[in-house]
Design a protein around this motif. Structure first.
Motif, PDB file in Angstrom:
ATOM      1  N   GLY A 128       0.935  -0.806  -0.256  1.00  0.00           N
ATOM      2  CA  GLY A 128       0.151  -0.022   0.045  1.00  0.00           C
ATOM      3  C   GLY A 128       0.463   1.135  -0.174  1.00  0.00           C
ATOM      4  N   GLY A 129      -0.056   2.115   0.282  1.00  0.00           N
ATOM      5  CA  GLY A 129       0.558   3.370   0.475  1.00  0.00           C
ATOM      6  C   GLY A 129       1.434   3.796  -1.379  1.00  0.00           C
ATOM      7  N   SER A 130       1.619   5.311  -1.162  1.00  0.00           N
ATOM      8  CA  SER A 130       2.154   5.838  -1.861  1.00  0.00           C
ATOM      9  C   SER A 130       4.067   7.422  -1.538  1.00  0.00           C
ATOM     10  CB  SER A 130       1.010   6.917  -2.607  1.00  0.00           C
ATOM     11  OG  SER A 130       1.488   7.220  -4.045  1.00  0.00           O
ATOM     12  N   PRO A 131       4.991   7.044  -2.253  1.00  0.00           N
ATOM     13  CA  PRO A 131       4.719   5.342  -2.869  1.00  0.00           C
ATOM     14  C   PRO A 131       5.160   4.667  -1.869  1.00  0.00           C
ATOM     15  CG  PRO A 131       7.012   7.077  -1.546  1.00  0.00           C
ATOM     16  CD  PRO A 131       5.746   7.740  -1.389  1.00  0.00           C
ATOM     17  N   PHE A 132       5.237   3.570  -3.089  1.00  0.00           N
ATOM     18  CA  PHE A 132       5.012   2.065  -2.667  1.00  0.00           C
ATOM     19  C   PHE A 132       5.720   1.226  -1.989  1.00  0.00           C
ATOM     20  CE2 PHE A 132       5.317  -3.274  -3.308  1.00  0.00           C
ATOM     21  CZ  PHE A 132       3.760  -3.198  -3.244  1.00  0.00           C
ATOM     22  N   ARG A 133       4.708   0.913  -0.843  1.00  0.00           N
ATOM     23  CA  ARG A 133       5.589   0.278   0.371  1.00  0.00           C
ATOM     24  C   ARG A 133       5.101  -1.833   0.406  1.00  0.00           C
ATOM     25  NH1 ARG A 133       8.413   4.413   1.385  1.00  0.00           N
ATOM     26  NH2 ARG A 133       8.025   6.339   1.777  1.00  0.00           N
ATOM     27  N   TRP A 134       6.111  -1.974   1.232  1.00  0.00           N
ATOM     28  CA  TRP A 134       5.536  -3.748   1.398  1.00  0.00           C
ATOM     29  C   TRP A 134       6.063  -4.095   2.697  1.00  0.00           C
ATOM     30  CZ3 TRP A 134      10.113  -2.074  -0.787  1.00  0.00           C
ATOM     31  CH2 TRP A 134      11.759  -3.002  -0.885  1.00  0.00           C
ATOM     32  N   ASN A 135       5.647  -5.271   2.912  1.00  0.00           N
ATOM     33  CA  ASN A 135       6.122  -6.294   4.109  1.00  0.00           C
ATOM     34  C   ASN A 135       5.685  -7.565   3.686  1.00  0.00           C
ATOM     35  OD1 ASN A 135       6.929  -6.468   7.175  1.00  0.00           O
ATOM     36  ND2 ASN A 135       4.617  -7.379   7.368  1.00  0.00           N
ATOM     37  N   LEU A 136       6.534  -8.256   3.935  1.00  0.00           N
ATOM     38  CA  LEU A 136       6.488  -9.328   3.713  1.00  0.00           C
ATOM     39  C   LEU A 136       7.280 -10.412   5.077  1.00  0.00           C
ATOM     40  CD1 LEU A 136       5.507 -12.916   2.551  1.00  0.00           C
ATOM     41  CD2 LEU A 136       7.694 -11.931   1.244  1.00  0.00           C
ATOM     42  N   ASP A 137       7.317 -11.162   6.100  1.00  0.00           N
ATOM     43  CA  ASP A 137       7.091 -11.480   7.354  1.00  0.00           C
ATOM     44  C   ASP A 137       6.634 -13.648   7.188  1.00  0.00           C
ATOM     45  OD1 ASP A 137       7.226 -12.761   9.547  1.00  0.00           O
ATOM     46  OD2 ASP A 137       6.865 -11.036  10.496  1.00  0.00           O
TER      47      ASP A 137
END
Length: 867
Positions: free
Chosen positions: A242-251
């Motif tokens: 999500g977010g702008s600019p692009f945000r990510w999360n992988l766990d």
């Protein structure tokens, strides 16, 4: 006729054998427990795959045991345990397993006016057992989320655990020490729903052959998995964007624990402000208690975080981490544990800093507007072979650490410049412990070796004027010793003797320096060698509930320091002695008192054996001293602990005193545009006094609890600033509150608050006081069975003198349980869209004003699944 009959019997026999193999007839046994107590009268059912056909059943006896015979595994697929007042548990049957142990979670059942519920905490000798489900809330995911609410247990931000003020030394998962010192990774990787209970073991002796010989005051923690989480892969996966600019999360986290094989693995990747630094353990890679067992690094190449706000508010990052841990059991007693951790990170920061140093007659100011980028790469492989039995003990650990740090900074202000720095660390460690027990006697051999090199470089372009610096630190440290103990009734006598060898070289070259009395090319080429022989006699005595131990080490030091450029050699040889006494007295089941006092002479500032300038960053220089000096450390501590599991009250208070008698005094000189830090020969004494206290109380009517903690610290030390002696006296008082509750069955409250009061009093400089207050309130409301909304509010307030600053931040999270294994999370962070945060840090020598950019309003969608 006989042939036909024989043929018929053979066919019948073969058919029977075939049918018996096809049916896979077997036996199933096990136990059913509530924490560490057996459950009598629980129903044990074996059913078909659809759980409609009952194949067999049994009732547990008074020991919680059950046994079912003649089980047809071709039809039997599910094993279920049921008991009124407890949540039912079911597991899939495994043809290779014939024993199953269950830990049931109590649940509240309304029977007219009667409420049946399980016990949250139980005690058995030195073991305290917490029921995990009793402290869990609806939005908890890992066991780390739950541990923070267990009374008497404290979890720091980096995942390290204390119990009643004492550090947890050993951490086990189902009795396996697979993680070693990296247990903070396990805390944030294991689902709390896979954990039946958490055991805290006081007076834990990790080496089995010493259990009835040597007293230990150590604390260990054991996470006991439920039966459904054993003998198969289980884990948690969270992915979001999500977010702008692009945000990510992988766990992603996976674990598997069986009798012969254990595995715990993690992969994390994000750019949402989680540095993953709390997971990385390479910083504590070398933990041997010796001042020469690590290298020398002066250039700050690693990214530093702003602690007051939490890194998720101010950190702009791209971080990746892979952590793999496995343990193989060979035979009954031997385990092999390979581990590897690899990380890669990039950080960016735009900040403004104004630091004012207080001098005797004026001030010295540094202002900078900084735009920077930091890169980090680490790899830490290790393998451990261990055999821990009543008769012998073996532990052989090999570890390596490879790190690379670099940064690029642009500074505009008092000393505008562009600078780049880099650091490459290569470190290795080997540890061997081998011990044998013969009756009441033990003998052992210990070997420790660590070696490495730390090259650093710094390039500064100050408006066309170039400064270059290269530093290389190489070191080898080895220690070998033999040990023997004798036990007579309650008295254990022992000794350990051996030697250590250390070798260190430091080379540096700094060009472009513009400082009076120094030329523009400054070099250091120093070599240091140390040899030490030691003998440590000891005794340990246990008399009913009183235990104490005494040791008195004797050392002989021989040191040689060489300055290769001036062909100057310094030799030092001396006998030294120390002492350590500790005692523990269990007054009752609730009260316990312990204390220790120690005296130890140590080398003072060991890596400062150089006498030409080394630059950390512009305009800060460091100069060492070519003289060997010795400091005398005296430490004393006394602690009183109380626990009442029936009332749910845990408390502890401790007082610590530390005194250092030193021959060196730190110096701080301001010359031209540089601040020069160093030390000079001037005997002085410094001290630290610390009083800490904590009390936790469970409040059953609201399914909650409260923890209060206080710390009072006072310290006095001395330093020379431009040849004027300063003696600041610092007093620091900190108070914290943790409160949690569940109201009306659908509202979860969590409140954390901390207050810090700091007072500086110093000769030649006016007094100053500052106050800091931080609080966070989290409210979770369940709209229905599957939907929960969580609101989080942060408030930070700081006052220095007559000036004050404060800021409020808010977040919102929507939790939607799609099924028993799938969940959606929709979050919005920094709802008020605050742009920046201003922080002020006051010390006896300076005041630092910082302005940091905050992460903007971000909307984020995550998917969480458990398997």
């Amino acid at each position: 006729m006989e042939m036909k009959r024989l043929t018929f019997l053979m066919i019948l026999f073969i058919t029977c054998i075939y049918n018996m193999e096809a049916q896979e007839i077997g036996v199933i046994s096990g136990t059913v427990m509530d924490l560490n107590l057996p459950i009598d009268g629980a129903t044990v059912l074996i059913t078909s795959a659809n759980e409609k056909d009952i194949i067999s059943y049994a009732i547990t006896d008074k020991n919680g045991a059950f046994l079912l015979k003649n089980i047809d595994f071709s039809r039997a697929k599910v094993l279920t345990i049921k008991k009124v007042g407890y949540e039912a548990q079911s597991v899939q049957l495994n043809n290779e397993q014939d024993k199953y142990d269950f830990y049931l979670n109590p649940k509240t059942v309304d029977l007219k006016e009667v409420v049946v519920k399980g016990t949250k905490i139980r005690a058995s000798q030195d073991t305290l057992t917490y029921l995990t489900s009793a402290f869990a809330q609806k939005n908890d995911i890992t066991i780390g989320d739950v541990l923070k609410r267990m009374p008497g247990i404290e979890v720091s931000n980096n995942g390290h655990v204390k119990y009643q003020g004492r550090e947890v030394k050993d951490f086990y998962v189902d009795g396996s020490d697979i993680m070693g010192s990296r247990y903070n990774m396990a805390i944030n990787s294991i689902k709390h729903t896979d954990v039946g209970s958490v055991e805290v073991m006081e007076n834990h002796q990790s080496i089995k052959m010493f259990e009835d010989l040597l007293h230990s005051g150590d604390v260990a923690l054991n996470v006991k998995l439920k039966e459904k989480a054993r003998n198969k892969w289980v884990g948690i996966l969270e992915a979001g964007a999500g977010g702008s600019p692009f945000r990510w999360n992988l766990d992603a986290n996976t674990i598997r624990f069986s009798e012969k094989f254990q595995s715990l693995n993690t992969f994390k990747s994000n750019n949402i402000g989680n540095s993953l630094s709390s997971s990385i353990s390479s910083s504590s890679f070398l933990s041997q208690d010796d001042e020469w067992s690590t290298g020398f690094a002066v250039i700050p190449t690693k990214y530093s975080f702003l602690d007051i706000m939490g890194e998720n508010r101010t950190l702009f990052n791209k971080s990746h981490l892979l952590n793999l841990n496995s343990q193989f059991r060979i035979g009954k007693d031997i385990t092999i544990t390979p581990q590897i951790e690899v990380s890669r990170a990039q950080f960016k920061r735009n900040s403004y800093e104004q630091q004012t140093f207080f001098l005797d007659s004026n001030t010295w100011e540094v202002v900078k507007d900084e735009n920077g980028k930091w890169n980090e790469w680490t790899a830490t492989p290790s393998v451990r072979i261990e055999a821990n039995t009543k008769k012998y003990y073996l532990n052989n650990t090999l570890t390596g650490s490879f790190t690379k740090y670099s940064n690029e900074l642009v500074e505009i202000g008092t000393h505008s410049n562009k600078n780049t720095a880099s650091e490459h660390r290569i470190l290795g460690k080997s540890k061997l412990d081998l011990m044998l027990r013969i009756g009441k006697q033990t003998i052992g051999f210990h070997s420790y070796l660590t070696l490495g090199q730390i090259p650093q470089s710094l390039n500064i372009d100050k408006e066309g004027h170039i400064l270059n610096e290269h530093i290389r630190s190489c070191f080898v440290f080895a220690q070998n010793s033999a040990q023997q103990t004798f036990t007579i009734h309650n008295l254990t006598l022992g000794w350990e003797g051996g030697f250590t060898v250390a070798h260190h070289t430091l080379k540096s070259n700094l060009t472009g320096l513009t400082l009076q009395n120094y030329n523009d090319n400054q070099e250091n080429n120093n070599e240091y060698e140390a040899e030490m022989f030691f003998l440590i006699p000891s005794l340990s005595l246990k008399f009913k509930t009183l235990k104490f131990s005494l040791s008195s080490p004797i050392y002989h030091d021989c040191n040689v320091a060489n300055d290769r450029l001036d062909t100057m050699e310094m030799k030092y040889s001396k006998w030294k002695a120390g002492a350590s006494l500790s005692a523990q007295w269990v007054l009752s089941k609730q009260w316990e008192i312990s204390g220790n006092i120690s005296y130890k002479p140590v080398q003072e500032i060991p890596y400062n054996l150089f006498n030409r300038p080394i630059m950390a960053t512009y305009p800060f220089l460091q100069i060492g001293t070519p003289l060997y000096n010795e400091a005398k450390n005296t430490n004393a501590r006394i602690s009183l602990r109380y626990k009442n599991i029936f009332s749910g009250i845990f408390g502890n208070v401790s007082y610590m005193f530390q005194k250092v008698c030193s021959n060196l005094t730190l110096t701080q000189n301001f010359e031209q545009n540089y601040m020069i830090s160093g030390s000079t020969f001037l005997p002085q004494n410094s001290y630290i006094r610390t009083l800490t206290g904590s009390v936790s109380y469970m409040i059953d009517p609201i399914k909650g609890g409260i923890t209060l903690k206080g710390i009072h610290t006072s310290s006095l030390y001395h330093f020379l600033q431009n040849n004027i002696l300063n003696s600041p006296n610092i007093t620091n008082m900190q108070f914290s509150l943790l409160f949690f509750a569940t109201l009306f069955r659908n509202i979860n409250l969590n409140y954390i608050a901390s207050l810090s009061l700091i007072h500086h009093e110093q000769q030649n400089i006016s007094e100053e006081s500052n106050k800091q207050f931080n609080q966070q309130l989290s409210v979770g409301v369940s709209l229905n069975k599957n939907v929960n909304i969580e609101l989080v509010a942060d408030h930070h307030y700081k006052k220095i003198g007559e000036n004050s600053k404060q800021i409020c931040l808010m977040d919102a999270i929507l939790h939607w349980n799609l099924s028993s294994v799938w969940k959606l999370k929709l979050s919005a962070t920094n709802l008020l869209n605050n742009k920046e945060f201003i922080n002020t840090i006051y010390s006896p020598t300076s005041v630092l004003n910082q302005r940091y950019e905050l992460r903007p309003l971000t909307v984020f969608l995550s998917v969480v699944t458990a398997f």
